[in-house]
Design an enzyme around this catalytic site. Structure first.
Site, mmCIF file in Angstrom:
data_model
loop_
_atom_site.group_PDB
_atom_site.id
_atom_site.type_symbol
_atom_site.label_atom_id
_atom_site.label_comp_id
_atom_site.label_asym_id
_atom_site.label_seq_id
_atom_site.Cartn_x
_atom_site.Cartn_y
_atom_site.Cartn_z
ATOM 1 N N TYR A 268 2.278 21.864 19.690
ATOM 2 C CA TYR A 268 2.734 20.919 20.611
ATOM 3 C C TYR A 268 4.039 20.636 20.384
ATOM 4 C CZ TYR A 268 -2.201 20.301 22.278
ATOM 5 O OH TYR A 268 -3.587 20.462 22.449
ATOM 6 N N LYS B 124 -8.440 28.648 12.121
ATOM 7 C CA LYS B 124 -8.740 29.941 12.722
ATOM 8 C C LYS B 124 -7.820 30.826 11.861
ATOM 9 C CE LYS B 124 -9.944 32.535 16.110
ATOM 10 N NZ LYS B 124 -11.466 32.881 16.449
ATOM 11 N N ASP C 94 -13.870 28.199 16.453
ATOM 12 C CA ASP C 94 -14.672 28.917 17.443
ATOM 13 C C ASP C 94 -16.228 28.284 17.102
ATOM 14 O OD1 ASP C 94 -14.107 30.567 15.573
ATOM 15 O OD2 ASP C 94 -14.360 32.244 16.922
ATOM 16 N N ASP D 282 -7.319 18.157 19.305
ATOM 17 C CA ASP D 282 -7.370 17.770 20.524
ATOM 18 C C ASP D 282 -8.630 18.189 21.733
ATOM 19 O OD1 ASP D 282 -6.542 16.836 23.065
ATOM 20 O OD2 ASP D 282 -4.703 18.104 23.375
ATOM 21 N N ASP E 184 -12.504 15.838 22.129
ATOM 22 C CA ASP E 184 -12.996 15.564 23.352
ATOM 23 C C ASP E 184 -14.442 15.941 23.601
ATOM 24 O OD1 ASP E 184 -10.761 14.283 24.421
ATOM 25 O OD2 ASP E 184 -10.483 15.388 26.117
#
Ligand code: NAD
Length: 360
Positions: free
Chosen positions: A141, A191, A223, A247, A251
């Site tokens: 980001y 990852k 994943d 992020d 959620d």
């Protein structure tokens, strides 16, 4: 203990839920004989109305003096069409930056009386109690180079996922410390089968684990973690991950608990000389203009944020547990707002706040 707290009610239901959260904070401080030093300041749309800017200097000054800040929510529909830098939400990013908070903590726990509000089967989620720790200031980001260049079929967009060893170390240490005070399990998510950035992440987290030999560390690919969160959420205690993965996963975790009005969050920075950890505490939800000013909003996310503040900024675990137990008790009694009670007479925001205080 002296608890120096800044309150930023913000806009819409932020004002209503914060009022109840402060009431609970005052109640619990009085009961456990702590002194509470509260100040209040403007943020968001309310601040724009009074001073023309979403984050007045005075607000930053007070936040830097306080040990912890409790925030409601920001955002008003009248600003929906103004440029991003003039919107109330700009104040939110500004205050996070000013406080230097680098770890976002999202506690995810299920309450037995609310299992039916979760989209997952009861037997899968019952007893879930985890914290997702998301690195907040680095990663893709913020990394450079970034941007879109070129034309036609060759138009190219670039973002850069970048972390330094120091950034990974400080958030990893925070997550290990948290795990040490809980069930002593930390799952680091990356990852690393594809990204060099994640390879460094895994290496550094594994090295930091050497300082916390009483905590069991495992690594999961992001994943697989996304899958395990819905297949077997009880397996997690503390989940540590970088900004973008966090992020998304936080959620996903949020859905486990039911209503968005239930969810607290904490953003933590460095430790002050007083021993307190700088922290910004806020419910996950926004200012909900559709129900603002109606005494209908669920204050439990804001009240849960008070529990998080007591535990993470001030190390007051017993007091935090008293608040969390009171929330559970009130939920069990069915004294809940309309978002949790589609049928029957719901309680108002202030009635829920009052009920939590009585339960404490
Ligand atoms: P929102 O979270 O405000 O509302 C989404 C839906 O959830 C609405 O139907 C609302 O009524 C309901 N809801 C939210 N909190 C609730 C609560 N405590 N009790 C009962 N119901 C609740 O999100 P939105 O509608 O997308 O955004 C509204 C405004 O809030 C926008 O200006 C947005 O930018 C801002 N916002 C701010 C924050 C923040 O301050 N941290 C976060 C998200 C959105």
């Amino acid at each position: 203990m002296n608890l120096k707290v800044l309150i930023l009610p913000g806009d819409g239901i932020g004002v209503e839920v914060t009022r109840e959260a402060v009431r609970v904070l005052e109640h619990v401080s009085h009961k456990y004989q702590h002194t509470l030093e509260i100040s209040e300041a403007l943020l968001g749309g309310a601040a724009i109305h009074q001073s023309g800017t979403p984050l007045p200097d005075k607000t930053v000054e007070l936040a830097l003096k306080a040990d912890a800040t409790l925030l409601g929510a920001v955002g008003l529909p009248e600003f929906d069409n103004v440029p991003p830098e003039k919107r109330p939400e700009k104040g939110l990013l500004g205050i996070r930056k000013a406080l230097g908070v680098f770890a976002n903590l999202r506690p995810v726990r299920t309450y037995s009386s609310l299992l039916e509000s979760s989209p997952l089967k009861n037997h899968l989620i019952e007893g879930t109690d985890m914290i997702i720790v998301r690195e907040l200031t680095g990663g893709i980001y913020y990394g450079t180079p970034r941007g879109i260049s070129g034309e036609g079929a060759g138009t190219t967009a670039v973002n850069t996922m970048v972390y330094t060893r120091a950034e990974i170390e400080r958030v990893a240490r925070m997550a290990f410390r948290l795990a040490r005070g809980r069930r002593k399990k930390l799952t680091s998510v990356d990852k690393s089968n594809v990204l060099e950035n994640s390879q460094l992440w895994r290496k550094v987290v594994t090295e930091v684990a050497g300082e916390f030999e009483d905590v069991a560390l495992d690594h999961l690919l992001v994943d697989n973690c996304a899958m395990q969160l819905v297949l077997n959420p009880r397996r997690f205690d503390v989940v540590l991950t970088e900004n973008m993965f966090g992020d998304i996963l936080s959620d996903e975790g949020a859905v486990l608990a039911g209503s968005i009005g239930m969810l607290p969050s904490a953003s933590i920075g460095e430790q002050r000389e007083s021993g307190a950890w700088v922290g910004l505490y806020e419910p996950v939800h926004g200012s909900a203009p559709d129900i603002a000013g109606q005494n209908k909003a669920n204050p439990l996310g804001a009240i849960g944020s008070v529990a998080a503040m007591l535990e993470y900024s001030f190390g007051l675990k017993q007091e935090a547990e008293a608040v969390n137990r009171a929330i559970e008790f009130v939920l069990g009694q069915g004294r809940v707002t309309a978002d949790l009670k589609p049928a029957g007479a719901p309680a108002t925001t202030s009635e829920v706040g009052e009920a939590v205080c009585s339960a404490i």
